[in-house]
Scaffold this motif. Structure first.
Motif, PDB file in Angstrom:
ATOM      1  N   TYR A 192       4.980   7.999   3.793  1.00  0.00           N
ATOM      2  CA  TYR A 192       5.538   6.646   3.777  1.00  0.00           C
ATOM      3  C   TYR A 192       6.925   6.562   4.387  1.00  0.00           C
ATOM      4  CZ  TYR A 192       1.786   5.049   0.752  1.00  0.00           C
ATOM      5  OH  TYR A 192       0.568   4.708   0.239  1.00  0.00           O
ATOM      6  N   THR A 193       7.486   7.673   4.769  1.00  0.00           N
ATOM      7  CA  THR A 193       8.850   7.661   5.293  1.00  0.00           C
ATOM      8  C   THR A 193       8.856   7.339   6.784  1.00  0.00           C
ATOM      9  OG1 THR A 193       8.830  10.022   5.833  1.00  0.00           O
ATOM     10  CG2 THR A 193       9.555   9.397   3.614  1.00  0.00           C
ATOM     11  N   TRP A 194      10.038   7.029   7.303  1.00  0.00           N
ATOM     12  CA  TRP A 194      10.185   6.705   8.715  1.00  0.00           C
ATOM     13  C   TRP A 194      10.117   7.953   9.601  1.00  0.00           C
ATOM     14  CZ3 TRP A 194       9.510   1.972  10.183  1.00  0.00           C
ATOM     15  CH2 TRP A 194       9.775   0.936   9.294  1.00  0.00           C
ATOM     16  N   GLU A 195      10.260   9.133   9.014  1.00  0.00           N
ATOM     17  CA  GLU A 195      10.226  10.358   9.803  1.00  0.00           C
ATOM     18  C   GLU A 195       8.805  10.704  10.272  1.00  0.00           C
ATOM     19  OE1 GLU A 195      11.828  10.342   6.784  1.00  0.00           O
ATOM     20  OE2 GLU A 195      13.881  10.297   7.518  1.00  0.00           O
ATOM     21  N   VAL A 196       7.821  10.216   9.561  1.00  0.00           N
ATOM     22  CA  VAL A 196       6.416  10.491   9.891  1.00  0.00           C
ATOM     23  C   VAL A 196       5.767   9.159  10.274  1.00  0.00           C
ATOM     24  CG1 VAL A 196       4.251  11.417   9.007  1.00  0.00           C
ATOM     25  CG2 VAL A 196       6.406  12.391   8.249  1.00  0.00           C
ATOM     26  N   ASP A 197       4.951   9.166  11.318  1.00  0.00           N
ATOM     27  CA  ASP A 197       4.349   7.923  11.825  1.00  0.00           C
ATOM     28  C   ASP A 197       3.102   7.480  11.076  1.00  0.00           C
ATOM     29  OD1 ASP A 197       6.297   7.681  13.749  1.00  0.00           O
ATOM     30  OD2 ASP A 197       5.135   8.692  15.298  1.00  0.00           O
ATOM     31  N   LEU A 198       2.745   8.126   9.999  1.00  0.00           N
ATOM     32  CA  LEU A 198       1.519   7.772   9.290  1.00  0.00           C
ATOM     33  C   LEU A 198       1.540   6.345   8.758  1.00  0.00           C
ATOM     34  CD1 LEU A 198       0.813  11.064   7.332  1.00  0.00           C
ATOM     35  CD2 LEU A 198      -0.267  10.258   9.420  1.00  0.00           C
ATOM     36  N   HIS A 199       2.697   5.863   8.347  1.00  0.00           N
ATOM     37  CA  HIS A 199       2.774   4.490   7.847  1.00  0.00           C
ATOM     38  C   HIS A 199       2.422   3.482   8.941  1.00  0.00           C
ATOM     39  CE1 HIS A 199       6.727   4.975   9.679  1.00  0.00           C
ATOM     40  NE2 HIS A 199       6.785   3.677   9.746  1.00  0.00           N
ATOM     41  N   ILE A 200       2.716   3.828  10.185  1.00  0.00           N
ATOM     42  CA  ILE A 200       2.376   2.947  11.306  1.00  0.00           C
ATOM     43  C   ILE A 200       0.861   2.872  11.476  1.00  0.00           C
ATOM     44  CG2 ILE A 200       2.550   2.645  13.807  1.00  0.00           C
ATOM     45  CD1 ILE A 200       5.302   4.012  13.629  1.00  0.00           C
ATOM     46  N   PHE A 201       0.199   4.023  11.382  1.00  0.00           N
ATOM     47  CA  PHE A 201      -1.255   4.032  11.536  1.00  0.00           C
ATOM     48  C   PHE A 201      -1.937   3.270  10.405  1.00  0.00           C
ATOM     49  CE2 PHE A 201      -0.109   8.196  13.633  1.00  0.00           C
ATOM     50  CZ  PHE A 201      -0.149   7.663  14.912  1.00  0.00           C
ATOM     51  N   MET A 202      -1.405   3.374   9.189  1.00  0.00           N
ATOM     52  CA  MET A 202      -1.961   2.630   8.065  1.00  0.00           C
ATOM     53  C   MET A 202      -1.815   1.131   8.290  1.00  0.00           C
ATOM     54  SD  MET A 202      -3.502   2.550   5.214  1.00  0.00           S
ATOM     55  CE  MET A 202      -3.388   3.681   3.883  1.00  0.00           C
ATOM     56  N   LYS A 203      -0.651   0.710   8.744  1.00  0.00           N
ATOM     57  CA  LYS A 203      -0.427  -0.714   8.990  1.00  0.00           C
ATOM     58  C   LYS A 203      -1.318  -1.219  10.115  1.00  0.00           C
ATOM     59  CE  LYS A 203       4.302  -0.507   7.321  1.00  0.00           C
ATOM     60  NZ  LYS A 203       5.703  -0.423   7.700  1.00  0.00           N
ATOM     61  N   LYS A 204      -1.532  -0.403  11.151  1.00  0.00           N
ATOM     62  CA  LYS A 204      -2.433  -0.803  12.230  1.00  0.00           C
ATOM     63  C   LYS A 204      -3.869  -0.921  11.734  1.00  0.00           C
ATOM     64  CE  LYS A 204       0.094   0.912  16.228  1.00  0.00           C
ATOM     65  NZ  LYS A 204       0.048   1.783  17.409  1.00  0.00           N
ATOM     66  N   ALA A 205      -4.287   0.008  10.880  1.00  0.00           N
ATOM     67  CA  ALA A 205      -5.637  -0.051  10.321  1.00  0.00           C
ATOM     68  C   ALA A 205      -5.817  -1.315   9.494  1.00  0.00           C
ATOM     69  CB  ALA A 205      -5.921   1.193   9.476  1.00  0.00           C
ATOM     70  N   TRP A 206      -4.806  -1.667   8.692  1.00  0.00           N
ATOM     71  CA  TRP A 206      -4.882  -2.890   7.893  1.00  0.00           C
ATOM     72  C   TRP A 206      -4.948  -4.124   8.786  1.00  0.00           C
ATOM     73  CZ3 TRP A 206      -0.264  -1.490   4.236  1.00  0.00           C
ATOM     74  CH2 TRP A 206      -0.703  -0.606   3.249  1.00  0.00           C
ATOM     75  N   ALA A 207      -4.135  -4.147   9.830  1.00  0.00           N
ATOM     76  CA  ALA A 207      -4.103  -5.315  10.720  1.00  0.00           C
ATOM     77  C   ALA A 207      -5.409  -5.458  11.492  1.00  0.00           C
ATOM     78  CB  ALA A 207      -2.929  -5.203  11.683  1.00  0.00           C
ATOM     79  N   LEU A 208      -5.920  -4.357  12.015  1.00  0.00           N
ATOM     80  CA  LEU A 208      -7.154  -4.420  12.801  1.00  0.00           C
ATOM     81  C   LEU A 208      -8.380  -4.719  11.946  1.00  0.00           C
ATOM     82  CD1 LEU A 208      -6.543  -1.529  15.333  1.00  0.00           C
ATOM     83  CD2 LEU A 208      -6.485  -3.988  15.764  1.00  0.00           C
ATOM     84  N   ALA A 209      -8.317  -4.394  10.658  1.00  0.00           N
ATOM     85  CA  ALA A 209      -9.448  -4.671   9.767  1.00  0.00           C
ATOM     86  C   ALA A 209      -9.700  -6.173   9.648  1.00  0.00           C
ATOM     87  CB  ALA A 209      -9.205  -4.066   8.393  1.00  0.00           C
ATOM     88  N   ASN A 210      -8.676  -6.975   9.822  1.00  0.00           N
ATOM     89  CA  ASN A 210      -8.825  -8.432   9.701  1.00  0.00           C
ATOM     90  C   ASN A 210      -8.821  -9.144  11.043  1.00  0.00           C
ATOM     91  OD1 ASN A 210      -8.948  -8.432   6.862  1.00  0.00           O
ATOM     92  ND2 ASN A 210      -6.744  -8.125   6.781  1.00  0.00           N
ATOM     93  N   THR A 211      -8.803  -8.404  12.122  1.00  0.00           N
ATOM     94  CA  THR A 211      -8.828  -9.002  13.451  1.00  0.00           C
ATOM     95  C   THR A 211     -10.273  -9.215  13.884  1.00  0.00           C
ATOM     96  OG1 THR A 211      -6.799  -7.806  13.969  1.00  0.00           O
ATOM     97  CG2 THR A 211      -8.012  -8.711  15.822  1.00  0.00           C
ATOM     98  N   TRP A 212     -10.564 -10.349  14.471  1.00  0.00           N
ATOM     99  CA  TRP A 212     -11.909 -10.712  14.941  1.00  0.00           C
ATOM    100  C   TRP A 212     -12.932 -10.705  13.809  1.00  0.00           C
ATOM    101  CZ3 TRP A 212      -9.831  -6.707  18.357  1.00  0.00           C
ATOM    102  CH2 TRP A 212      -9.160  -7.253  19.434  1.00  0.00           C
ATOM    103  N   GLY A 213     -12.535 -11.202  12.665  1.00  0.00           N
ATOM    104  CA  GLY A 213     -13.423 -11.284  11.512  1.00  0.00           C
ATOM    105  C   GLY A 213     -13.210 -10.125  10.568  1.00  0.00           C
TER     106      GLY A 213
END
Length: 95
Positions: A47-68
């Motif tokens: 969850y820290t800014w040093e590791v990009d995993l939080h970015i991938f989680m946020k992208k997964a959440w955003a894409l899950a609701n895109t186009w239905g």
């Protein structure tokens, strides 16, 4: 399913909408599972800014609701599966 959906769309096949709905469901489920497991493995560091995993989680959440969202795509798949006279089973489903 993703390759089948891409092929169905490229060839303008009859079941393209169903293939796309199935691919969207599976791809979003896989992305969410991978992101959650990655953060679980890395612990609080994920969850820290040093590791990009939080970015991938946020992208997964955003894409899950895109186009239905998942609910809409599940309804599309269910409409085909539970339709009267649906061609399901050996010889119809796996061609």
């Amino acid at each position: 399913p993703v390759h089948r959906a891409a092929y169905a769309v490229a060839e303008d096949a009859a079941g393209a909408a169903l293939a796309v709905a199935q691919a969207k469901l599976m791809a979003c489920e896989a992305a969410n599972l991978a992101a959650k497991n990655s953060i679980q493995v890395h612990g609080a560091m994920g969850y820290t800014w040093e590791v990009d995993l939080h970015i991938f989680m946020k992208k997964a959440w955003a894409l899950a609701n895109t186009w239905g969202d998942a609910g809409w795509h599940k309804q599309q798949v269910a409409a085909v599966i539970f339709a009267d006279g649906a061609a399901l089973g050996a010889g119809a489903t796996f061609q």
